[in-house]
Design an enzyme around this catalytic site. Structure first.
Site, PDB file in Angstrom:
ATOM      1  N   GLY A   1     -55.817  71.466  33.963  1.00  0.00           N
ATOM      2  CA  GLY A   1     -56.608  70.567  34.790  1.00  0.00           C
ATOM      3  C   GLY A   1     -55.848  69.705  35.761  1.00  0.00           C
ATOM      4  O   GLY A   1     -56.433  68.786  36.352  1.00  0.00           O
TER       5      GLY A   1
ATOM      6  N   TRP B   1     -54.609  70.361  38.854  1.00  0.00           N
ATOM      7  CA  TRP B   1     -55.154  70.460  40.211  1.00  0.00           C
ATOM      8  C   TRP B   1     -56.543  69.828  40.278  1.00  0.00           C
ATOM      9  O   TRP B   1     -56.865  69.120  41.230  1.00  0.00           O
ATOM     10  CB  TRP B   1     -55.227  71.924  40.648  1.00  0.00           C
ATOM     11  CG  TRP B   1     -53.925  72.492  41.126  1.00  0.00           C
ATOM     12  CD1 TRP B   1     -52.669  72.109  40.751  1.00  0.00           C
ATOM     13  CD2 TRP B   1     -53.757  73.545  42.076  1.00  0.00           C
ATOM     14  NE1 TRP B   1     -51.729  72.867  41.401  1.00  0.00           N
ATOM     15  CE2 TRP B   1     -52.359  73.755  42.215  1.00  0.00           C
ATOM     16  CE3 TRP B   1     -54.630  74.336  42.808  1.00  0.00           C
ATOM     17  CZ2 TRP B   1     -51.836  74.732  43.072  1.00  0.00           C
ATOM     18  CZ3 TRP B   1     -54.112  75.312  43.661  1.00  0.00           C
ATOM     19  CH2 TRP B   1     -52.733  75.498  43.792  1.00  0.00           C
TER      20      TRP B   1
ATOM     21  N   ASP C   1     -61.896  78.421  34.262  1.00  0.00           N
ATOM     22  CA  ASP C   1     -60.716  79.002  33.622  1.00  0.00           C
ATOM     23  C   ASP C   1     -61.145  79.791  32.395  1.00  0.00           C
ATOM     24  O   ASP C   1     -62.176  79.513  31.781  1.00  0.00           O
ATOM     25  CB  ASP C   1     -59.703  77.926  33.223  1.00  0.00           C
ATOM     26  CG  ASP C   1     -58.290  78.499  33.088  1.00  0.00           C
ATOM     27  OD1 ASP C   1     -57.471  78.273  33.993  1.00  0.00           O
ATOM     28  OD2 ASP C   1     -58.015  79.194  32.088  1.00  0.00           O
TER      29      ASP C   1
ATOM     30  N   ASP D   1     -63.876  84.295  32.174  1.00  0.00           N
ATOM     31  CA  ASP D   1     -62.920  85.149  32.874  1.00  0.00           C
ATOM     32  C   ASP D   1     -63.471  85.480  34.258  1.00  0.00           C
ATOM     33  O   ASP D   1     -64.501  86.154  34.377  1.00  0.00           O
ATOM     34  CB  ASP D   1     -62.700  86.420  32.052  1.00  0.00           C
ATOM     35  CG  ASP D   1     -61.589  87.307  32.599  1.00  0.00           C
ATOM     36  OD1 ASP D   1     -61.236  87.164  33.785  1.00  0.00           O
ATOM     37  OD2 ASP D   1     -61.077  88.152  31.834  1.00  0.00           O
TER      38      ASP D   1
ATOM     39  N   ASP E   1     -55.026  78.728  41.357  1.00  0.00           N
ATOM     40  CA  ASP E   1     -53.692  78.780  40.756  1.00  0.00           C
ATOM     41  C   ASP E   1     -53.673  79.848  39.656  1.00  0.00           C
ATOM     42  O   ASP E   1     -52.875  79.786  38.727  1.00  0.00           O
ATOM     43  CB  ASP E   1     -53.319  77.404  40.186  1.00  0.00           C
ATOM     44  CG  ASP E   1     -51.811  77.213  40.043  1.00  0.00           C
ATOM     45  OD1 ASP E   1     -51.059  77.844  40.813  1.00  0.00           O
ATOM     46  OD2 ASP E   1     -51.387  76.444  39.168  1.00  0.00           O
TER      47      ASP E   1
ATOM     48  N   LYS F   1     -52.488  80.976  44.845  1.00  0.00           N
ATOM     49  CA  LYS F   1     -51.172  81.418  44.382  1.00  0.00           C
ATOM     50  C   LYS F   1     -51.025  82.908  44.664  1.00  0.00           C
ATOM     51  O   LYS F   1     -51.940  83.697  44.403  1.00  0.00           O
ATOM     52  CB  LYS F   1     -51.015  81.158  42.885  1.00  0.00           C
ATOM     53  CG  LYS F   1     -49.679  81.650  42.322  1.00  0.00           C
ATOM     54  CD  LYS F   1     -49.599  81.446  40.806  1.00  0.00           C
ATOM     55  CE  LYS F   1     -49.383  80.004  40.463  1.00  0.00           C
ATOM     56  NZ  LYS F   1     -49.145  79.809  38.998  1.00  0.00           N
TER      57      LYS F   1
END
Length: 206
Positions: free
Chosen positions: A60, A62, A80, A96, A121, A161
Site C-alpha cells: 500500500g 503507492w 492486488d 488477480d 507496480d 513498472k
C-alpha cells in the site's frame, strides 16, 4: 532451517537500506513509495479530485501516497492479489488482475473514459530466470496497457513498472502511438541491480 547466503545478504541490504529506514521514519508502508514520489515530484501526476487506479498495490505504499496527495477528494481504487490493510478514502479489490471476473469488478467501479491516472507496480513472482520472469512481467504490462486504453479519459496518464528485456521496445513503441509523451524513468529508490524501470505515458489520445 538455515537461511541461504543470498537471503541473508538480502535481509542485511534491506535493513541497511536508506529508503527502508526513511519509510519507517515517515510512516509509509514500503520503500516503493519513494519511486512514485520522485516521479510525481517531477511530473505532477496526482492531484485532488482525480480518479486513480493502483494495480499491484499491496502493501500500500503507492496507494498511501496517492491518498495523501488527493486529500480525500476524487476516487482511488487499489487492487492486488494479496491482502492490504485499509487506507482512508480507498476502495480495495482483492484479486488477480489477470482473471476476467476481477477485471470486470474493477471496470464496474470506474465508468469508462473517466480514469485520470493508472498506476501499476505489478510484478510476477520472480523465479530468478530471465527467460521466465521477463515474459511474465511483460504480460502484466500488456494487461495494464489494455486496461488504460479502455478506461483513460482523453489526456489521461499512465505509470507502469516495466522490465528491460524481450518485448520492451515494442511496448514503448505501442505507448508512443497512443500518448503524447512517453519516457522511461528509473527512480533512485529502484535498486541498481534491478532490471525494473517505469514507463510514464502522458496525454492519452483516443
Amino acid at each position: 532451517m538455515n537461511r541461504t547466503k543470498s537471503s541473508k545478504r538480502w535481509l542485511q541490504e534491506h535493513f541497511d537500506d536508506v529508503y527502508v529506514k526513511k519509510a519507517q521514519a515517515e510512516g509509509y508502508r514500503s520503500r516503493a513509495v519513494y519511486k512514485l514520489k520522485e516521479i510525481d515530484d517531477k511530473e505532477s501526476l496526482i492531484k485532488p479530485g482525480m480518479t486513480v487506479v493502483d494495480l499491484g498495490a499491496a502493501p500500500g505504499g503507492w496507494t498511501q501516497y496517492a491518498s495523501e496527495k488527493m486529500r480525500g477528494s476524487g476516487r482511488l481504487v487499489a487492487l492486488d492479489i494479496l491482502p492490504m490493510d485499509a487506507l482512508p478514502n480507498v476502495e480495495f479489490i482483492l484479486g488477480d488482475f489477470r482473471e476476467d471476473n476481477v477485471l470486470q469488478e474493477l471496470i464496474n467501479l470506474i465508468p469508462q473514459r473517466t480514469l485520470d491516472l493508472l498506476l501499476s507496480d505489478m510484478a510476477p513472482n520472480m523465479s530468478g530466470s530471465s527467460a521466465i520472469d521477463i515474459p511474465r512481467a511483460m504480460y502484466l504490462v500488456e494487461l495494464a496497457f489494455d486496461f488504460a486504453e479502455k478506461m483513460l479519459k482523453p489526456g489521461g496518464n499512465m505509470l507502469v513498472k516495466i522490465f528491460h528485456g524481450s518485448g520492451f521496445d515494442e511496448l514503448v513503441k505501442q505507448a508512443r502511438a497512443s500518448f503524447e509523451k512517453v519516457v522511461i524513468r528509473k527512480p533512485s529508490a529502484s535498486r541498481s541491480r534491478s532490471k525494473e524501470t517505469y514507463l510514464l505515458a502522458k496525454g492519452y489520445n483516443l
